[in-house]
Design a protein around this motif. Structure first.
Motif, PDB file in Angstrom:
ATOM      1  N   MET A 181       5.482  -8.838   2.834  1.00  0.00           N
ATOM      2  CA  MET A 181       4.941  -9.523   4.005  1.00  0.00           C
ATOM      3  C   MET A 181       3.495  -9.086   4.214  1.00  0.00           C
ATOM      4  O   MET A 181       3.045  -8.093   3.638  1.00  0.00           O
ATOM      5  N   ASP A 182       2.779  -9.851   5.021  1.00  0.00           N
ATOM      6  CA  ASP A 182       1.435  -9.443   5.416  1.00  0.00           C
ATOM      7  C   ASP A 182       1.558  -8.443   6.552  1.00  0.00           C
ATOM      8  O   ASP A 182       1.902  -8.803   7.672  1.00  0.00           O
ATOM      9  N   GLY A 183       1.296  -7.210   6.253  1.00  0.00           N
ATOM     10  CA  GLY A 183       1.370  -6.210   7.303  1.00  0.00           C
ATOM     11  C   GLY A 183       1.952  -4.913   6.803  1.00  0.00           C
ATOM     12  O   GLY A 183       2.545  -4.841   5.720  1.00  0.00           O
ATOM     13  N   ALA A 184       1.756  -3.871   7.591  1.00  0.00           N
ATOM     14  CA  ALA A 184       2.242  -2.550   7.217  1.00  0.00           C
ATOM     15  C   ALA A 184       2.425  -1.704   8.466  1.00  0.00           C
ATOM     16  O   ALA A 184       1.875  -2.006   9.534  1.00  0.00           O
ATOM     17  N   LEU A 185       3.206  -0.667   8.326  1.00  0.00           N
ATOM     18  CA  LEU A 185       3.374   0.318   9.391  1.00  0.00           C
ATOM     19  C   LEU A 185       2.513   1.524   9.029  1.00  0.00           C
ATOM     20  O   LEU A 185       2.684   2.120   7.965  1.00  0.00           O
ATOM     21  N   GLU A 186       1.566   1.850   9.899  1.00  0.00           N
ATOM     22  CA  GLU A 186       0.661   2.967   9.638  1.00  0.00           C
ATOM     23  C   GLU A 186       1.053   4.162  10.507  1.00  0.00           C
ATOM     24  O   GLU A 186       1.175   4.033  11.734  1.00  0.00           O
ATOM     25  N   LEU A 187       1.254   5.283   9.855  1.00  0.00           N
ATOM     26  CA  LEU A 187       1.600   6.516  10.553  1.00  0.00           C
ATOM     27  C   LEU A 187       0.360   7.394  10.616  1.00  0.00           C
ATOM     28  O   LEU A 187      -0.252   7.693   9.584  1.00  0.00           O
ATOM     29  N   GLN A 188      -0.012   7.803  11.812  1.00  0.00           N
ATOM     30  CA  GLN A 188      -1.236   8.572  12.022  1.00  0.00           C
ATOM     31  C   GLN A 188      -0.886  10.004  12.398  1.00  0.00           C
ATOM     32  O   GLN A 188      -0.119  10.237  13.344  1.00  0.00           O
ATOM     33  N   PHE A 189      -1.439  10.940  11.633  1.00  0.00           N
ATOM     34  CA  PHE A 189      -1.141  12.358  11.813  1.00  0.00           C
ATOM     35  C   PHE A 189      -2.397  13.130  12.219  1.00  0.00           C
ATOM     36  O   PHE A 189      -3.518  12.710  11.930  1.00  0.00           O
ATOM     37  N   GLN A 190      -2.170  14.246  12.872  1.00  0.00           N
ATOM     38  CA  GLN A 190      -3.244  15.180  13.195  1.00  0.00           C
ATOM     39  C   GLN A 190      -2.718  16.575  12.848  1.00  0.00           C
ATOM     40  O   GLN A 190      -1.714  17.017  13.421  1.00  0.00           O
ATOM     41  N   HIS A 191      -3.392  17.215  11.903  1.00  0.00           N
ATOM     42  CA  HIS A 191      -2.961  18.544  11.447  1.00  0.00           C
ATOM     43  C   HIS A 191      -1.488  18.529  11.024  1.00  0.00           C
ATOM     44  O   HIS A 191      -0.733  19.462  11.298  1.00  0.00           O
TER      45      HIS A 191
END
Length: 205
Positions: A183-193
């Motif tokens: 599909m057009d799209g994605a799940l982005e997981l954003q991390f800090q340290h």
């Protein structure tokens, strides 16, 4: 010569029959062609790690459109509204000629809104108010990059480097599939340290 000519004709036939003719050499047995070596199977093309859209839930609910009335009943009025902020990459199944959608902010959690329809755009996990799941993988303020790496080791390598483009921390992306179809799209997981901060439903323009 007279003696030879007087020999009975059958003797002449016998002499002719006894003369040796050069024998034809026996045909050599044909050597069977060497058996073709079996072709080793080609390795299957590498498939990037991905997730099925149906695997994602947020606060126990599937990722799907809701009405603005439902949204207000669940979360109340938004902290602020950015009018016309969704210029492209909309996740809503609205007509193409609809006006640019709005963004409703609940703290750092964002909903896309167009008319009476709304859909989650990104959610913050640090407040503890929102909690997501990808199958058995929990996405909350206690989730670490190592937790995610156990489920998606290849995709997690993306988060080993700083995100860049002015984005803090590290980011990894999991493309969406629907019943095995990209599909057009994605799940982005954003991390800090190494700790999960937010989850974004990315949709290209």
């Amino acid at each position: 010569m007279k003696q030879l000519s007087s020999l009975p004709s059958f003797l002449l036939l016998c002499l002719a029959a006894c003369q040796s003719n050069p024998s034809t050499p026996a045909a050599t047995a044909a050597t069977p062609p060497a058996a073709a070596k079996p072709t080793p199977p080609r390795p299957a093309p590498a498939t990037p790690e991905h997730i099925e859209a149906s695997m994602v839930t947020v606060s126990g609910l599937p990722d799907e459109e809701v009405t603005t009335q439902q949204l207000i009943r669940q979360l109340g009025r938004p902290d602020r509204i950015a009018k016309g902020a969704v210029e492209c990459g909309s996740r809503l199944s609205s007509p193409i000629d609809r006006p640019d959608g709005d963004l409703w902010y609940y703290g750092k959690t964002v909903y896309e809104v167009s008319g009476t329809q709304a859909i989650l755009s990104s959610f913050d996990v640090t407040s503890g108010k929102f909690r997501g799941k990808i199958g058995k993988l929990v996405l909350d303020k206690n989730t670490t990059l190592e937790d995610v790496r156990r489920f998606f080791p290849a995709a997690a390598k993306e988060a080993d480097e700083p995100a860049g483009h002015g984005r803090p921390g590290e980011v990894m992306s999991l493309p969406f599939y629907d019943k095995g179809v990209p599909m057009d799209g994605a799940l982005e997981l954003q991390f800090q340290h190494g700790h999960l901060q937010a989850v974004e439903f990315f949709s290209p323009c």
